[in-house]
Design a protein around this motif. Structure first.
Motif, PDB file in Angstrom:
ATOM      1  N   UNK A   1       0.944  -1.288  -0.132  1.00  0.00           N
ATOM      2  CA  UNK A   1       0.026   0.066  -0.049  1.00  0.00           C
ATOM      3  C   UNK A   1       1.035   1.262   0.210  1.00  0.00           C
ATOM      4  N   UNK A   2       1.898   1.308   0.799  1.00  0.00           N
ATOM      5  CA  UNK A   2       2.895   2.394   0.968  1.00  0.00           C
ATOM      6  C   UNK A   2       3.374   2.637  -0.572  1.00  0.00           C
ATOM      7  N   UNK A   3       3.840   1.598  -1.300  1.00  0.00           N
ATOM      8  CA  UNK A   3       4.292   1.790  -2.565  1.00  0.00           C
ATOM      9  C   UNK A   3       3.582   2.449  -3.591  1.00  0.00           C
ATOM     10  N   UNK A   4       2.225   2.166  -3.282  1.00  0.00           N
ATOM     11  CA  UNK A   4       1.419   2.402  -4.521  1.00  0.00           C
ATOM     12  C   UNK A   4       0.292   3.546  -4.080  1.00  0.00           C
ATOM     13  N   UNK A   5      -0.022   3.678  -2.869  1.00  0.00           N
ATOM     14  CA  UNK A   5      -0.988   4.811  -2.306  1.00  0.00           C
ATOM     15  C   UNK A   5      -0.654   6.107  -2.938  1.00  0.00           C
ATOM     16  N   UNK A   6      -1.666   6.807  -3.490  1.00  0.00           N
ATOM     17  CA  UNK A   6      -1.372   8.229  -3.904  1.00  0.00           C
ATOM     18  C   UNK A   6      -2.008   9.112  -2.881  1.00  0.00           C
ATOM     19  N   UNK A   7      -3.698   9.079  -2.956  1.00  0.00           N
ATOM     20  CA  UNK A   7      -4.109  10.107  -2.298  1.00  0.00           C
ATOM     21  C   UNK A   7      -5.620   9.898  -2.089  1.00  0.00           C
ATOM     22  N   UNK A   8      -6.444  10.619  -1.056  1.00  0.00           N
ATOM     23  CA  UNK A   8      -7.922  10.235  -1.034  1.00  0.00           C
ATOM     24  C   UNK A   8      -8.085  12.010  -0.820  1.00  0.00           C
ATOM     25  N   UNK A   9      -9.598  12.066  -1.225  1.00  0.00           N
ATOM     26  CA  UNK A   9     -10.369  13.272  -1.075  1.00  0.00           C
ATOM     27  C   UNK A   9     -11.518  12.802  -0.595  1.00  0.00           C
ATOM     28  N   UNK A  10     -12.150  13.445   0.588  1.00  0.00           N
ATOM     29  CA  UNK A  10     -13.444  12.931   1.128  1.00  0.00           C
ATOM     30  C   UNK A  10     -14.071  14.184   1.179  1.00  0.00           C
ATOM     31  N   UNK A  11     -15.678  13.895   0.673  1.00  0.00           N
ATOM     32  CA  UNK A  11     -16.501  15.009   0.641  1.00  0.00           C
ATOM     33  C   UNK A  11     -17.735  15.104   1.395  1.00  0.00           C
TER      34      UNK A  11
ATOM     35  N   UNK B   1     -24.273  12.108   1.860  1.00  0.00           N
ATOM     36  CA  UNK B   1     -23.110  11.198   1.562  1.00  0.00           C
ATOM     37  C   UNK B   1     -21.936  11.599   2.209  1.00  0.00           C
ATOM     38  N   UNK B   2     -20.946  10.840   1.905  1.00  0.00           N
ATOM     39  CA  UNK B   2     -19.298  11.204   2.012  1.00  0.00           C
ATOM     40  C   UNK B   2     -18.737  10.720   0.927  1.00  0.00           C
ATOM     41  N   UNK B   3     -18.995  11.352  -0.271  1.00  0.00           N
ATOM     42  CA  UNK B   3     -18.250  10.787  -1.493  1.00  0.00           C
ATOM     43  C   UNK B   3     -16.758  10.572  -1.324  1.00  0.00           C
ATOM     44  N   UNK B   4     -15.973   9.653  -1.620  1.00  0.00           N
ATOM     45  CA  UNK B   4     -14.624   9.470  -1.700  1.00  0.00           C
ATOM     46  C   UNK B   4     -13.871   9.379  -2.855  1.00  0.00           C
ATOM     47  N   UNK B   5     -13.123  10.300  -3.052  1.00  0.00           N
ATOM     48  CA  UNK B   5     -12.006  10.184  -4.112  1.00  0.00           C
ATOM     49  C   UNK B   5     -11.106   9.526  -3.701  1.00  0.00           C
ATOM     50  N   UNK B   6     -10.626   8.442  -4.748  1.00  0.00           N
ATOM     51  CA  UNK B   6      -9.457   7.556  -4.470  1.00  0.00           C
ATOM     52  C   UNK B   6      -8.542   7.432  -5.588  1.00  0.00           C
ATOM     53  N   UNK B   7      -7.166   7.411  -5.393  1.00  0.00           N
ATOM     54  CA  UNK B   7      -6.330   7.173  -6.406  1.00  0.00           C
ATOM     55  C   UNK B   7      -5.033   6.631  -5.924  1.00  0.00           C
ATOM     56  N   UNK B   8      -4.339   5.861  -6.928  1.00  0.00           N
ATOM     57  CA  UNK B   8      -3.204   5.154  -6.578  1.00  0.00           C
ATOM     58  C   UNK B   8      -1.790   5.782  -7.597  1.00  0.00           C
ATOM     59  N   UNK B   9      -0.623   5.395  -7.212  1.00  0.00           N
ATOM     60  CA  UNK B   9       0.275   6.187  -8.224  1.00  0.00           C
ATOM     61  C   UNK B   9       0.163   5.753  -9.525  1.00  0.00           C
TER      62      UNK B   9
END
Length: 429
Positions: free
Chosen positions: A176-186, A304-312
């Motif tokens: 997860x550390x190697x690939x994780x990029x970021x989160x944005x929570x609404x 809701x609590x829509x969650x933006x998600x991405x990896x590297x």
């Protein structure tokens, strides 16, 4: 005799040049809390407006509430915050720390009565708080802090409502550390009138006009609670929360703010700290905060609590294919995600009001009626992020964020299951 006047739901927030002379108000013109910059220091503070009764008796609490103790002592007040027995409520209590700290490890562990929060039996009620994240305190100002904690038994085992512990394990996984990029929570929320459980700005027992004019609106007949939203925005910035924006929502009396981009466990810490601050501001305003995913039945949007998600890999060239593979994994674990995405979510995820059906997984480009939405820019650029629109407003951010990472980076479906899912979703990978 000094009086404290409880503000009504139609409260106002004002700036003044001096807090020493507050404007007198009558019982018909309620005062609000005042947010004022402290001119003696370089940092902002929230200050309380001195209130006068009809007899012009000054509320003497004002001077003590705004008292700056920094020149007189190195001691600070730390507000320890934790999640209560419902998994949604936030609890807190204060203690004096001998000097300012920079890292949670410098703070002592503490305990509380778990039998009073639904987290321990009365005969063995002690629950231990482990400090995990520090934020500046916008209410007390100075060097005082808010401390996000998680909870453990005296033997060091995480209690059932401690979802942070499991999330920290997921986010510390090397893959997860190697690939994780970021989160944005609404985070969406609804403001309710005190004692009547009815949205702010709505006629008691009645309804405003249909949805349409309220989203991102301005005007006394369309926007209800802007001062609360603005006060919360500034308080979060003061605290060091990575809040990135706010707006009025589709249903009148409903608002949204966004936290992120955040990495790993930080996203959950920042959402919980922002929720606590919002609870405190609505408490002072005399308004009730609701995170119910469908506070008003009928032809009204839920929350809701829509969650933006991405990896590297999703953000690099060819990332759209990685996003499609992640969508396949999420489709195969739809039930697991839904079961962890908030209480009462079935009342919100009906397939109407910009939601997908709770029973059916779907995805689409720019389609807010899908489980997973992919933005136009992501499709155009061939890389970017996905938005999970399923989480309810009362979801636990530790659970949602770690589950997204687990399902897309750690969990591997069989090739047969993946092929069947791709065929079902008409998704070529």
């Amino acid at each position: 005799m000094a009086q404290i006047l409880a503000p009504s739901t139609q409260w106002q927030m004002r700036f003044t040049k001096s807090s020493h002379h507050a404007s007198p108000i009558t019982s018909n013109t309620w005062s609000s809390l005042l947010m004022k910059q402290n001119k003696k220091t370089s940092s902002a503070k929230f200050r309380v407006l001195a209130v006068k009764s009809d007899g012009s008796t000054i509320n003497r609490l004002e001077g003590l509430l705004n008292l700056d103790i920094t020149p007189f002592t190195d001691k600070i007040i730390a507000e320890y915050i934790w999640i209560g027995g419902t998994g949604i409520d936030v609890r807190s209590k204060s203690r004096t720390i001998s000097k300012p700290v920079e890292h949670p490890s410098e703070l002592p562990k503490w305990n509380y009565d778990g039998s009073s929060t639904g987290q321990a039996p009365g005969e063995d009620s002690e629950v231990i708080l482990y400090p995990q994240a520090i934020f500046k305190d916008p209410f007390r100002g100075g060097n005082n802090i808010l401390v996000i904690c998680d909870a453990y038994t005296p033997a060091g085992e995480p209690i059932p409502t401690n979802k942070r512990h499991r999330a920290a394990e997921v986010f510390s996984n090397p893959r997860v550390i190697a690939e994780f990029h970021g989160l944005g929570i609404k985070q969406e929320y609804t403001l309710l009138q005190t004692n009547v459980n009815w949205p702010l700005g709505w006629p008691v027992g009645g309804y405003p006009g249909p949805q349409g004019p309220y989203y991102c609106s301005a005007g006394a007949d369309k926007s209800f609670g802007r001062d609360i939203s603005d006060a919360h925005y500034k308080a979060c910035l003061f605290a060091g929360i990575n809040i990135s924006g706010t707006n009025g929502e589709v249903m009148p009396g409903q608002w949204e703010y966004q936290v992120g981009p955040s990495v790993g466990i930080e996203a959950g810490d920042h959402i919980w700290a922002s929720r606590y601050i919002l609870e405190r501001i609505t408490e002072q305003a005399g308004v009730v905060l609701s995170l119910d995913p469908k506070p008003i039945e009928g032809d009204w949007n839920g929350a809701g609590c829509h969650t933006n998600y991405s990896t590297k890999s999703m953000r690099e060239d060819g990332g759209f294919e990685v996003i499609k593979k992640a969508i396949l994994n999420l489709s195969l674990r739809h039930k697991e995600h839904i079961s962890a995405y908030g209480e009462g979510n079935e009342r919100r995820l009906t397939g109407k009001h910009e939601t997908a059906s709770i029973n059916t997984f779907s995805w689409g480009v720019a389609n807010r009626g899908c489980s997973i939405r992919v933005g136009r820019d992501t499709e155009k650029n061939g890389k970017g992020y996905l938005e999970d629109r399923r989480p309810a407003s009362n979801m636990d951010p530790y659970v949602v964020t770690s589950l997204l990472a687990e399902s897309t980076l750690l969990w591997e479906p069989t090739l047969e299951a993946e092929a069947l899912a791709a065929q079902k979703l008409a998704l070529k990978v």
